[in-house]
Design an enzyme around this catalytic site. Structure first.
Site, mmCIF file in Angstrom:
data_model
loop_
_atom_site.group_PDB
_atom_site.id
_atom_site.type_symbol
_atom_site.label_atom_id
_atom_site.label_comp_id
_atom_site.label_asym_id
_atom_site.label_seq_id
_atom_site.Cartn_x
_atom_site.Cartn_y
_atom_site.Cartn_z
ATOM 1 N N SER A 19 5.029 20.416 0.111
ATOM 2 C CA SER A 19 4.239 19.480 0.023
ATOM 3 C C SER A 19 5.077 18.135 -0.012
ATOM 4 O O SER A 19 5.600 17.671 0.960
ATOM 5 C CB SER A 19 3.466 19.716 -1.575
ATOM 6 O OG SER A 19 2.396 18.672 -1.772
ATOM 7 N N LYS A 73 -15.718 3.986 -9.492
ATOM 8 C CA LYS A 73 -14.583 4.220 -10.412
ATOM 9 C C LYS A 73 -14.325 5.378 -11.456
ATOM 10 O O LYS A 73 -15.511 5.859 -11.989
ATOM 11 C CB LYS A 73 -14.598 2.921 -11.438
ATOM 12 C CG LYS A 73 -13.403 2.665 -12.293
ATOM 13 C CD LYS A 73 -12.035 2.672 -11.587
ATOM 14 C CE LYS A 73 -10.845 2.567 -12.613
ATOM 15 N NZ LYS A 73 -9.585 2.128 -11.881
#
Length: 210
Positions: A19, A73
């Site tokens: 990763s 948001k």
């Protein structure tokens, strides 16, 4: 750094570069990314998870209120009802990040452009297999690489970290650091360090001359 004239960046993966680790490792100079046979590399993917307790609170008569400015948001959080639109928004964030991850890898290793979709699945590979699919350039541990470079006549430098005094007692490395610094010329100490503190003792060109 690898784009600087005359500088080659070699990366040896001894244990894991998965990763984010592979994100950094793949920026090695062309042909200079190595891995130990049983090192783990890959995991080109993006992962996210969240816990939501809205239903549990609601079942117990507790109302949770979430306020936001901007419809996207924090679309998924600990409190508040989870909507399909909110989950889709999070998934889109992950897909966008994954696209950027793949672009980063193929920019660093252009040889993967044709196979990146097959490799960027989140899977991991041992170094042995990573050579076959192009994630690394060859098999080698860092010790083996350094030994080969020494045999080739290269100068190998070892970085020594200056240890601060321990909370209970003095650093066991203090005497070694002082001995190393005293072996340097006054000019070298001044140019490299100026002055420094080892176990409460200030070491500089003047103190070394004393």
């Amino acid at each position: 750094l690898r784009n600087e004239p005359g500088i080659h960046v070699t990366v040896c993966v001894d244990n894991v570069a998965a990763s984010g680790g592979y994100m950094m490792a793949c920026t090695a100079s062309p042909g200079r990314l190595f891995a130990a046979p049983f090192a783990v590399v890959g995991s080109i993917g993006v992962y996210g998870q969240a816990v939501n307790i809205h239903k549990a609170l609601e079942d117990r008569g507790v109302q949770s209120l979430v306020f936001r400015a901007g419809k996207n948001k924090a679309p998924v959080g600990l409190l508040g009802e989870i909507t399909e639109a909110g989950k889709a928004n999070i998934q889109q964030m992950l897909e966008t990040t994954q696209a950027a991850f793949k672009h980063h890898v193929t920019s660093a290793r252009p040889s993967l452009k044709d196979t990146i979709d097959d490799i960027a699945t989140g899977d991991i590979w041992l170094g042995l297999n990573a050579v076959e699919n192009g994630l690394v350039d060859g098999l080698s541990t860092s010790d083996e690489y350094i030994q080969d470079r020494i045999r080739d006549g290269a100068t190998v430098l070892k970085l020594i970290q200056r240890e601060k005094p321990y909370l209970f007692g003095r650093s066991p490395y203090g005497s070694r650091i002082k001995a190393f610094m005293r072996s340097m010329t006054k000019e070298a100490v001044t140019a490299v360090l100026g002055s420094t503190d080892v176990d409460g003792e200030t070491i500089n060109a003047r103190s070394l001359a004393a």
